[in-house]
Design an enzyme around this catalytic site. Structure first.
Site, PDB file in Angstrom:
ATOM      1  N   GLU A   1      -8.430   0.557  -3.074  1.00  0.00           N
ATOM      2  CA  GLU A   1      -9.386   0.533  -1.775  1.00  0.00           C
ATOM      3  C   GLU A   1     -10.421   1.894  -2.014  1.00  0.00           C
ATOM      4  O   GLU A   1      -9.933   3.024  -2.438  1.00  0.00           O
ATOM      5  CB  GLU A   1      -8.551   0.839  -0.639  1.00  0.00           C
TER       6      GLU A   1
ATOM      7  N   ASN B   1       0.797  -1.170   0.228  1.00  0.00           N
ATOM      8  CA  ASN B   1       0.106  -0.068   0.025  1.00  0.00           C
ATOM      9  C   ASN B   1       0.936   1.170  -0.027  1.00  0.00           C
ATOM     10  O   ASN B   1       1.841   1.434   0.801  1.00  0.00           O
ATOM     11  CB  ASN B   1      -0.762  -0.106   1.272  1.00  0.00           C
TER      12      ASN B   1
ATOM     13  N   HIS C   1      -5.705   3.644  -1.807  1.00  0.00           N
ATOM     14  CA  HIS C   1      -6.826   3.965  -1.155  1.00  0.00           C
ATOM     15  C   HIS C   1      -7.186   5.443  -1.826  1.00  0.00           C
ATOM     16  O   HIS C   1      -6.517   6.292  -1.246  1.00  0.00           O
ATOM     17  CB  HIS C   1      -6.871   3.614   0.421  1.00  0.00           C
TER      18      HIS C   1
ATOM     19  N   ARG D   1       3.820  18.835   0.977  1.00  0.00           N
ATOM     20  CA  ARG D   1       4.595  19.855   0.231  1.00  0.00           C
ATOM     21  C   ARG D   1       3.916  20.500  -0.939  1.00  0.00           C
ATOM     22  O   ARG D   1       4.225  21.246  -1.632  1.00  0.00           O
ATOM     23  CB  ARG D   1       6.209  19.613   0.004  1.00  0.00           C
TER      24      ARG D   1
ATOM     25  N   HIS E   1      -3.753  -4.392   7.684  1.00  0.00           N
ATOM     26  CA  HIS E   1      -4.044  -3.036   8.717  1.00  0.00           C
ATOM     27  C   HIS E   1      -3.223  -3.457   9.950  1.00  0.00           C
ATOM     28  O   HIS E   1      -3.128  -4.262  10.647  1.00  0.00           O
ATOM     29  CB  HIS E   1      -5.616  -3.019   9.151  1.00  0.00           C
TER      30      HIS E   1
ATOM     31  N   ARG F   1      -6.937  12.682   0.830  1.00  0.00           N
ATOM     32  CA  ARG F   1      -5.968  13.192   1.534  1.00  0.00           C
ATOM     33  C   ARG F   1      -4.598  12.703   1.363  1.00  0.00           C
ATOM     34  O   ARG F   1      -3.582  13.246   1.787  1.00  0.00           O
ATOM     35  CB  ARG F   1      -6.286  12.895   3.122  1.00  0.00           C
ATOM     36  N   HIS F   2      -4.457  11.573   0.498  1.00  0.00           N
ATOM     37  CA  HIS F   2      -3.392  11.174   0.066  1.00  0.00           C
ATOM     38  C   HIS F   2      -3.234  10.771  -1.361  1.00  0.00           C
ATOM     39  O   HIS F   2      -2.853  11.474  -2.271  1.00  0.00           O
ATOM     40  CB  HIS F   2      -2.704   9.993   1.197  1.00  0.00           C
TER      41      HIS F   2
ATOM     42  N   HIS G   1       0.951   6.065   1.934  1.00  0.00           N
ATOM     43  CA  HIS G   1       2.051   7.278   2.685  1.00  0.00           C
ATOM     44  C   HIS G   1       2.663   7.839   1.808  1.00  0.00           C
ATOM     45  O   HIS G   1       3.309   8.698   2.488  1.00  0.00           O
ATOM     46  CB  HIS G   1       1.843   6.593   4.300  1.00  0.00           C
TER      47      HIS G   1
ATOM     48  N   THR H   1      -8.580   3.845   8.386  1.00  0.00           N
ATOM     49  CA  THR H   1      -9.800   2.931   8.410  1.00  0.00           C
ATOM     50  C   THR H   1     -10.133   2.191   9.680  1.00  0.00           C
ATOM     51  O   THR H   1      -9.114   1.502  10.098  1.00  0.00           O
ATOM     52  CB  THR H   1      -9.619   1.908   7.274  1.00  0.00           C
TER      53      THR H   1
ATOM     54  N   ARG I   1      -9.323   8.137  -1.204  1.00  0.00           N
ATOM     55  CA  ARG I   1     -10.351   8.580  -0.027  1.00  0.00           C
ATOM     56  C   ARG I   1     -11.120   9.564  -0.649  1.00  0.00           C
ATOM     57  O   ARG I   1     -10.788  10.122  -1.469  1.00  0.00           O
ATOM     58  CB  ARG I   1      -9.646   8.883   1.032  1.00  0.00           C
TER      59      ARG I   1
ATOM     60  N   GLU J   1     -11.275  -9.174   3.219  1.00  0.00           N
ATOM     61  CA  GLU J   1      -9.895  -8.763   3.872  1.00  0.00           C
ATOM     62  C   GLU J   1     -10.040  -8.623   5.140  1.00  0.00           C
ATOM     63  O   GLU J   1     -11.158  -7.888   5.595  1.00  0.00           O
ATOM     64  CB  GLU J   1      -9.235  -7.607   2.914  1.00  0.00           C
TER      65      GLU J   1
HETATM   66  N1  PXP Z   1      -6.117  -3.131   4.167  1.00  0.00           N
HETATM   67  C1  PXP Z   1      -7.063  -1.772   4.109  1.00  0.00           C
HETATM   68  C2  PXP Z   1      -8.394  -2.239   3.697  1.00  0.00           C
HETATM   69  C3  PXP Z   1      -6.729  -0.611   4.722  1.00  0.00           C
HETATM   70  O1  PXP Z   1      -7.698   0.166   4.753  1.00  0.00           O
HETATM   71  C4  PXP Z   1      -5.311  -0.387   5.048  1.00  0.00           C
HETATM   72  C5  PXP Z   1      -4.988   0.749   5.362  1.00  0.00           C
HETATM   73  O2  PXP Z   1      -5.129   1.862   4.423  1.00  0.00           O
HETATM   74  C6  PXP Z   1      -4.301  -1.405   4.946  1.00  0.00           C
HETATM   75  C7  PXP Z   1      -4.870  -2.597   4.560  1.00  0.00           C
HETATM   76  C8  PXP Z   1      -2.855  -1.422   5.123  1.00  0.00           C
HETATM   77  O3  PXP Z   1      -2.936  -0.983   6.582  1.00  0.00           O
HETATM   78  P1  PXP Z   1      -1.369  -0.333   6.956  1.00  0.00           P
HETATM   79  O4  PXP Z   1      -1.301   0.921   6.064  1.00  0.00           O
HETATM   80  O5  PXP Z   1      -1.607  -0.085   8.427  1.00  0.00           O
HETATM   81  O6  PXP Z   1      -0.331  -1.384   6.856  1.00  0.00           O
END
Ligand code: PXP
Length: 289
Positions: free
Chosen positions: A80, A17, A53, A28, A204, A59-60, A20, A111, A55, A161
């Site tokens: 996502e 993922n 994701h 920035r 997660h 935001r990202h 971030h 989430t 959103r 998931e």
């Molecule tokens: N799976 C889902 C459905 C999520 O929403 C997230 C967070 O965006 C993740 C996995 C990954 O979680 P983490 O960033 O904490 O590894």
């Protein structure tokens, strides 16, 4: 069940993922660091797919990120998203390999909790059906709870998931009893989901410390991991970026040093006949690029 590798070992897919990376970029407002570059690096390092994701508040990950990921990625994209008509339209325009439907609240940091599959009612079923009709695999991000697993199968999702957030929080808090209970809950949910014909994923909060217990569950086909990997990359990579910056600065100063030496040598005979005030001015000038 996970697919088998050529040597017979069941392969557990890793979805990286990259949200971030976009969080840091957006701090920035420019283009660096580029989530797509991170996605290519992740694939080169062994990721089987990329998760992002989009959103509702952007935001990202941005809409442009999704376009670029879909155009350039060499591995499956797992998008996502909240189960809304806006997101449905975006997904059916891009056709990612899979969509993972997640609950979304604007005020949350990440989430929190799994999808309320029963509460989603007809609208959720319609969105699942439309995604599937477009050729997209549908995953539901759910708590490891038998009732929710059954509801997910009834809603005709392809995948569940399982939310590992609570397990990872308990592990961070050092609560061994809580960890054992949560790992048991996730394992049971994985078995139930698999026997209901659902592919089983989890994610997660997973870290180096918490991944093993989940990766050992035989029904597990894919883990999606983001925040920890991006955070850990700082510690694995900051030394390289600082060392590279140090090298560039030192190389630049070496040139300044050579100019200065050459400048002083050239002006030395004239300086000998000048007043101290003029010598100072000449020296200052030689430092100007
Ligand atoms: N799976 C889902 C459905 C999520 O929403 C997230 C967070 O965006 C993740 C996995 C990954 O979680 P983490 O960033 O904490 O590894």
């Amino acid at each position: 069940m996970p697919t088998k590798k050529k040597n017979g070992t069941p392969h557990l897919r890793l979805g990286v993922n990259i949200d971030h990376v976009a969080t840091i970029r957006n701090a920035r407002g420019g283009r660096h660091p580029d989530p797509l570059r991170a996605a290519h690096l992740a694939v080169a390092a062994g990721a089987d797919g990329i998760t992002a994701h989009l959103r509702e508040d952007r935001r990202h990950i941005s809409d442009e990120d999704i376009t670029r990921l879909k155009q350039e990625l060499t591995r499956p994209l797992n998008l996502e998203m909240a189960a809304t008509d806006e997101m449905l339209a975006i997904a059916t325009r891009h056709i990612p390999n899979a969509c993972c439907l997640v609950p979304e609240r604007r005020e949350e940091r990440t989430t929190e909790g799994g999808l309320d599959v029963n509460g989603g009612g007809e609208r959720l079923r319609r969105i699942i059906a439309e995604l599937k009709a477009a050729g997209i695999r549908v995953s539901l991000f759910v708590e490891p709870d038998p009732a929710v697993i059954e509801a997910s199968a009834a809603a005709e999702a392809d995948i569940v998931e399982l939310h590992t957030g609570r397990y990872c929080d308990l592990a961070l808090a050092g609560d061994a009893i809580g960890v054992a209970r949560e790992v048991g809950r996730i394992a049971k949910a994985a078995t139930l989901a698999h026997s209901a014909g659902l592919e089983v994923h989890a994610g997660h909060g997973l870290t180096y410390n918490t991944v093993t217990a989940v990766a050992r569950m035989p029904e597990m086909a894919e883990l999606n991991i983001g925040h920890f990997l991006v955070g850990e990359a700082i510690f694995g990579g900051l030394n390289q970026s600082v060392a590279h910056m140090r090298r560039l600065m030192d190389e630049a100063r070496a040139v300044v040093g050579r100019h200065e030496t050459a400048g002083r040598a050239a002006s030395a005979p004239a300086d000998a006949n000048r007043t101290p005030a003029r010598t100072g001015a000449a020296r200052q000038h030689s430092k100007t690029p």
